[in-house]
Scaffold this active site. Structure first.
Site, PDB file in Angstrom:
ATOM      1  N   CYS A 114       0.838  -1.206   0.000  1.00 35.83           N
ATOM      2  CA  CYS A 114       0.000   0.000   0.000  1.00 35.83           C
ATOM      3  C   CYS A 114       0.868   1.250   0.000  1.00 35.83           C
ATOM      4  CB  CYS A 114      -0.903  -0.017   1.235  1.00 35.83           C
ATOM      5  SG  CYS A 114      -1.954   1.437   1.404  1.00 35.83           S
TER       6      CYS A 114
ATOM      7  N   CYS B 134      -6.833   0.911   0.053  1.00 33.71           N
ATOM      8  CA  CYS B 134      -6.669   0.151   1.290  1.00 33.71           C
ATOM      9  C   CYS B 134      -6.715  -1.324   0.922  1.00 33.71           C
ATOM     10  CB  CYS B 134      -7.768   0.493   2.293  1.00 33.71           C
ATOM     11  SG  CYS B 134      -7.580  -0.396   3.862  1.00 33.71           S
TER      12      CYS B 134
ATOM     13  N   PHE C 102     -22.013 -14.266  25.399  1.00 34.67           N
ATOM     14  CA  PHE C 102     -21.548 -13.120  24.599  1.00 34.67           C
ATOM     15  C   PHE C 102     -21.942 -13.358  23.139  1.00 34.67           C
ATOM     16  CE2 PHE C 102     -18.577 -13.928  28.087  1.00 34.67           C
ATOM     17  CZ  PHE C 102     -18.616 -12.727  28.789  1.00 34.67           C
TER      18      PHE C 102
ATOM     19  N   GLU D 116     -26.570 -12.344  25.926  1.00 35.05           N
ATOM     20  CA  GLU D 116     -25.862 -11.159  25.424  1.00 35.05           C
ATOM     21  C   GLU D 116     -26.296  -9.934  26.223  1.00 35.05           C
ATOM     22  OE1 GLU D 116     -23.974  -8.180  23.696  1.00 35.05           O
ATOM     23  OE2 GLU D 116     -23.498 -10.268  23.194  1.00 35.05           O
TER      24      GLU D 116
ATOM     25  N   CYS E 244     -10.076 -12.759  20.681  1.00 34.70           N
ATOM     26  CA  CYS E 244      -9.229 -11.906  19.844  1.00 34.70           C
ATOM     27  C   CYS E 244      -7.995 -11.455  20.617  1.00 34.70           C
ATOM     28  CB  CYS E 244     -10.012 -10.694  19.336  1.00 34.70           C
ATOM     29  SG  CYS E 244     -10.638  -9.632  20.660  1.00 34.70           S
TER      30      CYS E 244
END
Length: 416
Positions: free
Chosen positions: A63, A152, A280, A300, A374
């Site tokens: 990029c 991008c 979740f 949730e 994550c």
């Protein structure tokens, strides 16, 4: 500030090269192991002034906005475009291996599931109106400077091809020169633009935004701070053929290939489980897929996301029963006594992990558990609790969802 000639020894968790300076580690962006450079050192931060040894693993970035030579500044969207595929992929997998070792956890880590350019259907831009134009792009690392982008490579073609349209809508939204954020989600019915950080607009400006969006045609919805301003078409995503309309700005996995990989690992581990609880649950990324084979209870804390899940389940034929529960699992976790009725537990918490909830999961006695995360650091903290309670890790799979960054997704499976 001092000038030092140092050699990069490794890549740190944030993607910066790490050299050993006279007073401790020095973190140097856009460098690779084995490279020697003259650095301007300010405390533990180093900036390359010149380089005498260049790594054979260094490649040309994909990029024009990447790195110190980037157009319009150094884009903070990526940190590792300069690393070869071999080095980059090994680094990502090693993050998971090192995290497991830090908690003395023994588990075989599968090869990294790779990401490709152009897969990101969800990205967050920063924008600001100037006297001449609208800046739209990503913040330079550790800076408020916006690197205005014209390309991008991580974002989907559907987003990149509509950058001009996003700019036009953002210009209509901008009430002053203050920066604001735009979460862009590419859906089956068009782009979903969620704006945050803009103060209240007057009616005239709202009308201007609506007219701009209606003239664009490729925009499904525009919202401001969670309030829908205009919705020419309901934004739709699909989870294994189940159509869901997520609420404005709500969490959706950044790439569909990564989401499908995670979901396949979840479903495979659940096997013939008949009653599953999904903690979740969001808008149903896993719940609605699980419901193809098993009864599922989705829990949730975000009301609008849960309503989207519930509505999707009610409008889809052929699913097993899906029940929903609104509950802040950080303040009021599902207790072990409540979890005992389920054969399997799936949990996918935010980056902070789910320590309090996992302590209850550990006492539940559920036969199978799937942990999706994550953040390898908080994941292994939670896995340690489960292993100490008698669970065995049967699989750990790292998944590259955030290409050329230092972030890695992980799916871990456990059995009692």
């Amino acid at each position: 500030m001092s000038s030092e000639t140092l050699t990069i020894e490794k890549i740190g968790q944030s993607g910066d090269g790490i050299a050993r300076g006279p007073f401790g580690p020095v973190y140097v962006p856009f460098t690779l192991p084995g490279e020697t450079a003259v650095l301007a050192v300010n405390r533990d931060k180093g900036t390359v002034m010149s380089m005498s040894e260049i790594s054979p693993e260094r490649v040309a970035p994909k990029c024009r906005h990447f790195g110190p030579e980037g157009e319009n500044g150094t884009c903070g969207g990526c940190t590792l475009q300069h690393a070869s595929d071999n080095l980059y992929q090994g680094f990502k997998r090693q993050l998971v291996i090192d995290a497991l070792k830090s908690k003395a956890l023994v588990a075989e880590v599968a090869p990294l599931v790779l990401a490709d350019p152009g897969e990101r259907r969800r990205t967050v831009f920063t924008a600001r109106r100037t006297e001449k134009e609208l800046l739209l792009g990503y913040n330079q690392a550790e800076s408020h400077h916006i690197v205005s982008i014209v390309e991008c490579p991580i974002a989907s073609p559907g987003i990149v091809s509509r950058l001009a349209t996003i700019r036009t809508v953002a210009l209509a939204m901008a009430v002053n020169a203050e920066p604001f954020r735009i979460t862009v989600l590419e859906t089956l019915s068009g782009l979903d633009l969620s704006f945050e950080g803009i103060k209240a607009m007057d009616n005239a400006q709202r009308r201007q935004v609506i007219e701009t969006v209606l003239g664009a045609r490729s925009i499904a919805r525009v919202s401001l701070n969670g309030e829908i301003l205009v919705e020419p078409q309901k934004p739709l995503v699909e989870f294994d053929g189940v159509s869901v309309s997520p609420p404005p700005g709500s969490f959706v996995q950044a790439t569909k290939p990564a989401e499908e990989t995670m979901a396949a690992l979840v479903i495979a581990h659940l096997g013939k489980s008949k009653r599953v609880i999904d903690l979740f649950a969001g808008s149903g990324t896993f719940s609605l897929r699980i419901a193809r084979k098993a009864r599922v209870h989705a829990v949730e804390g975000e009301d609008k996301a849960l309503k989207a899940l519930d509505q999707a389940a009610r409008n889809t034929q052929g699913l097993k029963p899906v029940t929903v529960e609104k509950r802040d699992l950080f303040r009021r976790p599902m207790m072990a006594s409540e979890l005992k009725v389920y054969d399997a537990i799936v949990f996918d918490p935010p980056r902070a992990g789910a320590e309090i909830q996992v302590k209850e999961i550990a006492r539940s006695g559920a036969k199978k558990i799937v942990a999706v995360s994550c953040n390898p650091v908080t994941l292994v903290r939670d896995l340690r609790l489960l292993v100490d309670a008698g669970y065995r890790i049967t699989g750990v799979t790292p998944i590259d969802q955030f290409l050329w960054s230092s972030h890695v997704e992980v799916v871990a499976t456990l059995e009692k």
